[in-house]
Scaffold this motif. Structure first.
Motif, PDB file in Angstrom:
ATOM      1  N   ARG A  90      42.002  28.780  44.229  1.00 27.58           N
ATOM      2  CA  ARG A  90      41.427  27.499  44.624  1.00 27.58           C
ATOM      3  C   ARG A  90      40.007  27.340  44.094  1.00 27.58           C
ATOM      4  NH1 ARG A  90      44.199  24.669  48.452  1.00 27.58           N
ATOM      5  NH2 ARG A  90      42.289  23.655  49.165  1.00 27.58           N
ATOM      6  N   SER A  91      39.031  27.906  44.757  1.00 27.38           N
ATOM      7  CA  SER A  91      37.649  27.740  44.308  1.00 27.38           C
ATOM      8  C   SER A  91      36.885  29.045  44.497  1.00 27.38           C
ATOM      9  CB  SER A  91      36.965  26.627  45.113  1.00 27.38           C
ATOM     10  OG  SER A  91      35.701  26.309  44.597  1.00 27.38           O
ATOM     11  N   PRO A  92      36.217  29.509  43.445  1.00 26.27           N
ATOM     12  CA  PRO A  92      35.950  28.827  42.164  1.00 26.27           C
ATOM     13  C   PRO A  92      37.069  28.911  41.134  1.00 26.27           C
ATOM     14  CG  PRO A  92      34.785  30.909  42.233  1.00 26.27           C
ATOM     15  CD  PRO A  92      35.437  30.761  43.578  1.00 26.27           C
ATOM     16  N   GLY A  93      38.035  29.821  41.330  1.00 26.45           N
ATOM     17  CA  GLY A  93      39.165  29.860  40.405  1.00 26.45           C
ATOM     18  C   GLY A  93      39.236  31.104  39.550  1.00 26.45           C
ATOM     19  N   ALA A  94      38.389  32.073  39.797  1.00 23.70           N
ATOM     20  CA  ALA A  94      38.408  33.331  39.054  1.00 23.70           C
ATOM     21  C   ALA A  94      37.900  34.449  39.965  1.00 23.70           C
ATOM     22  CB  ALA A  94      37.562  33.235  37.795  1.00 23.70           C
ATOM     23  N   CYS A  95      38.069  35.687  39.512  1.00 15.74           N
ATOM     24  CA  CYS A  95      37.773  36.842  40.359  1.00 15.74           C
ATOM     25  C   CYS A  95      36.386  37.444  40.129  1.00 15.74           C
ATOM     26  CB  CYS A  95      38.838  37.917  40.149  1.00 15.74           C
ATOM     27  SG  CYS A  95      40.529  37.347  40.455  1.00 15.74           S
ATOM     28  N   ASN A  96      35.578  36.838  39.266  1.00 17.64           N
ATOM     29  CA  ASN A  96      34.233  37.366  39.011  1.00 17.64           C
ATOM     30  C   ASN A  96      33.452  37.497  40.313  1.00 17.64           C
ATOM     31  OD1 ASN A  96      35.392  35.872  36.819  1.00 17.64           O
ATOM     32  ND2 ASN A  96      33.478  36.111  35.702  1.00 17.64           N
ATOM     33  N   GLY A  97      32.841  38.663  40.544  1.00 16.43           N
ATOM     34  CA  GLY A  97      31.977  38.837  41.702  1.00 16.43           C
ATOM     35  C   GLY A  97      32.693  39.009  43.025  1.00 16.43           C
ATOM     36  N   CYS A  98      34.015  39.099  43.030  1.00 15.17           N
ATOM     37  CA  CYS A  98      34.757  39.260  44.287  1.00 15.17           C
ATOM     38  C   CYS A  98      34.499  40.655  44.861  1.00 15.17           C
ATOM     39  CB  CYS A  98      36.242  39.049  44.051  1.00 15.17           C
ATOM     40  SG  CYS A  98      37.249  39.251  45.537  1.00 15.17           S
ATOM     41  N   SER A  99      34.267  40.733  46.152  1.00 18.27           N
ATOM     42  CA  SER A  99      33.982  42.022  46.805  1.00 18.27           C
ATOM     43  C   SER A  99      35.197  42.944  46.825  1.00 18.27           C
ATOM     44  CB  SER A  99      33.495  41.774  48.242  1.00 18.27           C
ATOM     45  OG  SER A  99      34.477  41.069  48.994  1.00 18.27           O
ATOM     46  N   LYS A 100      36.389  42.378  46.655  1.00 18.82           N
ATOM     47  CA  LYS A 100      37.615  43.172  46.658  1.00 18.82           C
ATOM     48  C   LYS A 100      38.116  43.471  45.244  1.00 18.82           C
ATOM     49  CE  LYS A 100      39.079  40.930  50.977  1.00 18.82           C
ATOM     50  NZ  LYS A 100      40.150  40.127  51.637  1.00 18.82           N
ATOM     51  N   TYR A 101      37.315  43.153  44.243  1.00 16.38           N
ATOM     52  CA  TYR A 101      37.783  43.221  42.864  1.00 16.38           C
ATOM     53  C   TYR A 101      38.213  44.628  42.459  1.00 16.38           C
ATOM     54  CZ  TYR A 101      37.884  42.608  37.802  1.00 16.38           C
ATOM     55  OH  TYR A 101      38.287  42.566  36.497  1.00 16.38           O
ATOM     56  N   THR A 102      37.463  45.660  42.832  1.00 15.55           N
ATOM     57  CA  THR A 102      37.715  47.014  42.338  1.00 15.55           C
ATOM     58  C   THR A 102      39.021  47.602  42.853  1.00 15.55           C
ATOM     59  OG1 THR A 102      36.330  47.874  44.138  1.00 15.55           O
ATOM     60  CG2 THR A 102      35.287  47.538  41.992  1.00 15.55           C
ATOM     61  N   TYR A 103      39.418  47.248  44.082  1.00 15.48           N
ATOM     62  CA  TYR A 103      40.626  47.846  44.633  1.00 15.48           C
ATOM     63  C   TYR A 103      41.769  46.849  44.819  1.00 15.48           C
ATOM     64  CZ  TYR A 103      38.539  46.076  48.999  1.00 15.48           C
ATOM     65  OH  TYR A 103      37.969  45.289  49.953  1.00 15.48           O
ATOM     66  N   CYS A 104      41.613  45.656  44.364  1.00 14.35           N
ATOM     67  CA  CYS A 104      42.692  44.657  44.442  1.00 14.35           C
ATOM     68  C   CYS A 104      43.770  45.006  43.412  1.00 14.35           C
ATOM     69  CB  CYS A 104      42.155  43.255  44.177  1.00 14.35           C
ATOM     70  SG  CYS A 104      43.435  41.969  44.195  1.00 14.35           S
ATOM     71  N   ARG A 105      45.029  45.001  43.840  1.00 16.54           N
ATOM     72  CA  ARG A 105      46.133  45.387  42.962  1.00 16.54           C
ATOM     73  C   ARG A 105      46.971  44.188  42.507  1.00 16.54           C
ATOM     74  NH1 ARG A 105      49.240  50.339  45.681  1.00 16.54           N
ATOM     75  NH2 ARG A 105      50.323  50.234  43.656  1.00 16.54           N
ATOM     76  N   TYR A 106      46.539  42.995  42.863  1.00 16.50           N
ATOM     77  CA  TYR A 106      47.243  41.788  42.438  1.00 16.50           C
ATOM     78  C   TYR A 106      46.663  41.297  41.103  1.00 16.50           C
ATOM     79  CZ  TYR A 106      49.123  41.774  47.185  1.00 16.50           C
ATOM     80  OH  TYR A 106      49.765  42.119  48.351  1.00 16.50           O
ATOM     81  N   ASP A 107      47.249  40.235  40.558  1.00 18.60           N
ATOM     82  CA  ASP A 107      46.753  39.675  39.297  1.00 18.60           C
ATOM     83  C   ASP A 107      45.279  39.301  39.439  1.00 18.60           C
ATOM     84  OD1 ASP A 107      49.285  39.956  38.324  1.00 18.60           O
ATOM     85  OD2 ASP A 107      49.784  37.824  38.335  1.00 18.60           O
ATOM     86  N   LYS A 108      44.489  39.713  38.441  1.00 19.97           N
ATOM     87  CA  LYS A 108      43.059  39.414  38.465  1.00 19.97           C
ATOM     88  C   LYS A 108      42.656  38.652  37.209  1.00 19.97           C
ATOM     89  CE  LYS A 108      41.987  43.791  39.428  1.00 19.97           C
ATOM     90  NZ  LYS A 108      41.221  45.007  39.811  1.00 19.97           N
ATOM     91  N   TYR A 109      41.887  37.591  37.423  1.00 16.75           N
ATOM     92  CA  TYR A 109      41.423  36.748  36.332  1.00 16.75           C
ATOM     93  C   TYR A 109      39.895  36.767  36.287  1.00 16.75           C
ATOM     94  CZ  TYR A 109      46.118  34.704  36.077  1.00 16.75           C
ATOM     95  OH  TYR A 109      47.467  34.516  35.937  1.00 16.75           O
TER      96      TYR A 109
END
Length: 224
Positions: A90-109
Motif C-alpha cells: 500500500r504505502s509507500p510501496g517498497a520495503c526500504n527501511g522496514c524494521s522487519k526487512y532482515t528477517y522477513c521471508r516473504y517477497d521483498k521489493y
C-alpha cells in the motif's frame, strides 16, 4: 517545490527524494507534496520501478505460516490466509527501511533511485524509436540486415531468406527510410534502388518550393 513541476518528468534528484522518503516510512502523499507531484505519479513510479530483491522462501504466501499447526501442508487448509504487507503493498510501496526487512521471508521489493532512473531512460529511448521492439531486438535485427544491404542484397531478398526477422518487405523499407538502423551504419541511401527511384508525390510535399522570384524581375536570357 513549486506546483508548475507537476507536468514534468521525474528527475534523478526527485527519485532520490522518493527513495529517502520510502526509507523514512513516509506516505506517497507526503513524498508527492515534497517533490511537487501528484501522489498517483509517485505511486506509479514506485510500483513500476521497484525491484524484486528477494523471492519468498515459502511455497505459498500464507500469513499464518510461522504459526502453522498443519506441518505446512497447504492444500485445502482451513487456516490459510493470504499474506499482505501494508508497507510493501500500500504505502509507500517498497520495503526500504522496514524494521522487519532482515528477517522477513516473504517477497521483498526495493526502490533504488539510480536503477529507476536508468530504467526510465531505457524505456524513454525504446518508446521513441517508433517501433515496437527493444534496443537489443533492434540490434539483433541490424546484425542480419546491415551486412546484407551493404553487400548489395535487396530488402525482398533479405526478408525472403530470413523468415526469422518476421517482417514484410514494406516494413523493412520503412525501418531503413525512417533511420531505425542509422545507429548501426545503415542509411536509406545505401539501398541500391534508392538513387533510381523517383521521389513520390507524398514525399515531395515535405520540400517547400521557392515562391519569391523578385530576383528575376527585369532579367533576360541575354544577361547571362
Amino acid at each position: 517545490m513549486s506546483s508548475n513541476n507537476k507536468n514534468l518528468h521525474l528527475t534523478v534528484q526527485e527519485r532520490i527524494i522518493i527513495e529517502k522518503g520510502i526509507e523514512n516510512g513516509s506516505t506517497k502523499a507526503a513524498i508527492a507534496l515534497t517533490i511537487g507531484k501528484d501522489k498517483s505519479t509517485v505511486g506509479k513510479e514506485i510500483k513500476k520501478h521497484r525491484e524484486l530483491v528477494h523471492k519468498s522462501s515459502y511455497k505459498i504466501n500464507c500469513a499464518n505460516m510461522k504459526n502453522c499447526s498443519h506441518n505446512h501442508v497447504c492444500d485445502n487448509c482451513a487456516d490459510f490466509k493470504p499474506f499482505t504487507c501494508n508497507r510493501r503493498d500500500r504505502s509507500p510501496g517498497a520495503c526500504n527501511g522496514c524494521s522487519k526487512y532482515t528477517y522477513c521471508r516473504y517477497d521483498k521489493y526495493r526502490y533504488k533511485a539510480d536503477f529507476s532512473h536508468k530504467k526510465y531512460r531505457e524505456d524513454l529511448v525504446d518508446s521513441r524509436t517508433g517501433i515496437n521492439m527493444s534496443y537489443e531486438e533492434c540490434k539483433a535485427m541490424a546484425d542480419i540486415i546491415v551486412p546484407l544491404i551493404k553487400a548489395g542484397h535487396s530488402p525482398y531478398h533479405i526478408v525472403t531468406n530470413h523468415p526469422e526477422l518476421n517482417i514484410s518487405e514494406k516494413t523493412l523499407y520503412n525501418y531503413i527510410e525512417n533511420g531505425i538502423f542509422r545507429e548501426f551504419g545503415l542509411l536509406d541511401i545505401d539501398l541500391r534502388i534508392k538513387t533510381k527511384r523517383k521521389i513520390t508525390k507524398k514525399a515531395s510535399n515535405k520540400y517547400k518550393k521557392r515562391e519569391d522570384k523578385k530576383y528575376l524581375n527585369g532579367r533576360t536570357y541575354d544577361d547571362f
